[in-house]
Design a protein around this motif. Structure first.
Motif, PDB file in Angstrom:
ATOM      1  N   PRO A  44      -4.463   5.973  -1.249  1.00  0.00           N
ATOM      2  CA  PRO A  44      -3.937   6.296  -2.446  1.00  0.00           C
ATOM      3  C   PRO A  44      -2.663   7.221  -2.615  1.00  0.00           C
ATOM      4  O   PRO A  44      -2.281   8.027  -1.487  1.00  0.00           O
ATOM      5  N   CYS A  45      -1.947   6.896  -3.340  1.00  0.00           N
ATOM      6  CA  CYS A  45      -0.450   7.792  -3.478  1.00  0.00           C
ATOM      7  C   CYS A  45      -1.001   9.110  -3.818  1.00  0.00           C
ATOM      8  O   CYS A  45      -1.781   9.601  -4.866  1.00  0.00           O
ATOM      9  N   GLY A  89      -0.658  11.523  -7.512  1.00  0.00           N
ATOM     10  CA  GLY A  89      -1.846  11.891  -8.524  1.00  0.00           C
ATOM     11  C   GLY A  89      -2.385  10.368  -9.206  1.00  0.00           C
ATOM     12  O   GLY A  89      -3.157  10.565  -9.973  1.00  0.00           O
ATOM     13  N   SER A  90      -1.693   9.521  -9.204  1.00  0.00           N
ATOM     14  CA  SER A  90      -1.788   8.240  -9.632  1.00  0.00           C
ATOM     15  C   SER A  90      -3.068   7.768  -8.940  1.00  0.00           C
ATOM     16  O   SER A  90      -3.502   8.019  -8.022  1.00  0.00           O
ATOM     17  N   THR A  91      -3.505   6.600  -9.744  1.00  0.00           N
ATOM     18  CA  THR A  91      -4.373   6.054  -9.199  1.00  0.00           C
ATOM     19  C   THR A  91      -4.260   4.696  -8.293  1.00  0.00           C
ATOM     20  O   THR A  91      -5.249   4.063  -7.856  1.00  0.00           O
ATOM     21  N   ALA A  92      -2.882   4.273  -8.081  1.00  0.00           N
ATOM     22  CA  ALA A  92      -2.425   3.309  -7.404  1.00  0.00           C
ATOM     23  C   ALA A  92      -2.103   3.432  -5.920  1.00  0.00           C
ATOM     24  O   ALA A  92      -2.308   4.687  -5.488  1.00  0.00           O
ATOM     25  N   ASP A  93      -2.398   2.465  -5.090  1.00  0.00           N
ATOM     26  CA  ASP A  93      -2.177   2.813  -3.881  1.00  0.00           C
ATOM     27  C   ASP A  93      -0.583   3.348  -3.175  1.00  0.00           C
ATOM     28  O   ASP A  93       0.506   2.875  -4.074  1.00  0.00           O
ATOM     29  N   CYS A 137       2.969   2.473  -5.323  1.00  0.00           N
ATOM     30  CA  CYS A 137       3.342   3.628  -6.451  1.00  0.00           C
ATOM     31  C   CYS A 137       4.628   4.244  -5.946  1.00  0.00           C
ATOM     32  O   CYS A 137       5.897   3.485  -6.006  1.00  0.00           O
ATOM     33  N   ARG A 167       7.488  12.943  -8.985  1.00  0.00           N
ATOM     34  CA  ARG A 167       6.255  12.439  -8.202  1.00  0.00           C
ATOM     35  C   ARG A 167       6.507  11.720  -6.808  1.00  0.00           C
ATOM     36  O   ARG A 167       5.884  12.152  -5.795  1.00  0.00           O
ATOM     37  N   GLU A 185       0.561  18.681 -10.642  1.00  0.00           N
ATOM     38  CA  GLU A 185       0.110  18.583 -11.942  1.00  0.00           C
ATOM     39  C   GLU A 185       1.465  18.342 -12.676  1.00  0.00           C
ATOM     40  O   GLU A 185       2.246  19.423 -12.673  1.00  0.00           O
TER      41      GLU A 185
END
Length: 161
Positions: free
Chosen positions: A3-4, A7-11, A15, A33, A77
């Motif tokens: 996962p990235c 903090g995203s839910t993408a790989d 991402c 990010r 965050e």
């Protein structure tokens, strides 16, 4: 695929990894990010390449490499963004980056200034007025009753503290 770290839910590859591979970040927040993800994955070439102006002058590659040793990035965050979209030429991103260095949990709070130069977003500088401690425990320190930066949801004193 991992996962990235941003903090995203993408790989990671889908991402921030695409920006690390050379695609331009479409906004100041995406660049912020991707820079966090680059620190988390040790891509100092990307960090250096995305600095311009005062940030480029202040970036010390050797020091950044030394600071990476023993640092575990725990989470990012995004607190606020101002401008920094595709049609803008400048923008700011306020954030809190949590990390553990040599076993001690800490956090960095900053407002970063970004500019778009020749169609690409770059990190320009930081706002020294807004940057400061995350919690009342002092600069870069987590208080006993603050949430643990590891993301467990427990108080720091009952978790990693």
């Amino acid at each position: 695929m991992p996962p990235c770290p941003c903090g995203s839910t993408a790989d990671l590859a889908l991402c921030c990894g695409r920006y690390h591979a050379g695609a331009p970040a479409p906004s100041a927040e995406k660049l912020m990010r991707s820079r966090y993800a680059a620190y988390a994955t040790g891509k100092l070439d990307y960090i250096e390449a995305t600095c311009a102006g005062p940030a480029a002058l202040a970036f010390d590659r050797a020091e950044a490499g030394i600071l990476q040793i023993g640092t575990e990035w725990l989470g990012l965050e995004i607190v606020a963004t101002k401008r920094g979209r595709e049609g803008d030429s400048e923008g700011t991103v306020s954030f809190i980056a949590r990390y553990r260095q040599q076993g001690t949990a800490a956090a960095l709070s900053e407002t970063s200034l970004f500019r778009k130069i020749e169609g690409r977003w770059v990190y320009w500088d930081r706002d020294p007025v807004v940057a400061g401690p995350v919690h009342g425990a002092g600069p870069g320190r987590i208080g006993r009753n603050d949430p643990c930066p590891c993301g467990s949801g427990r108080k720091h004193k009952r978790c990693c503290g």
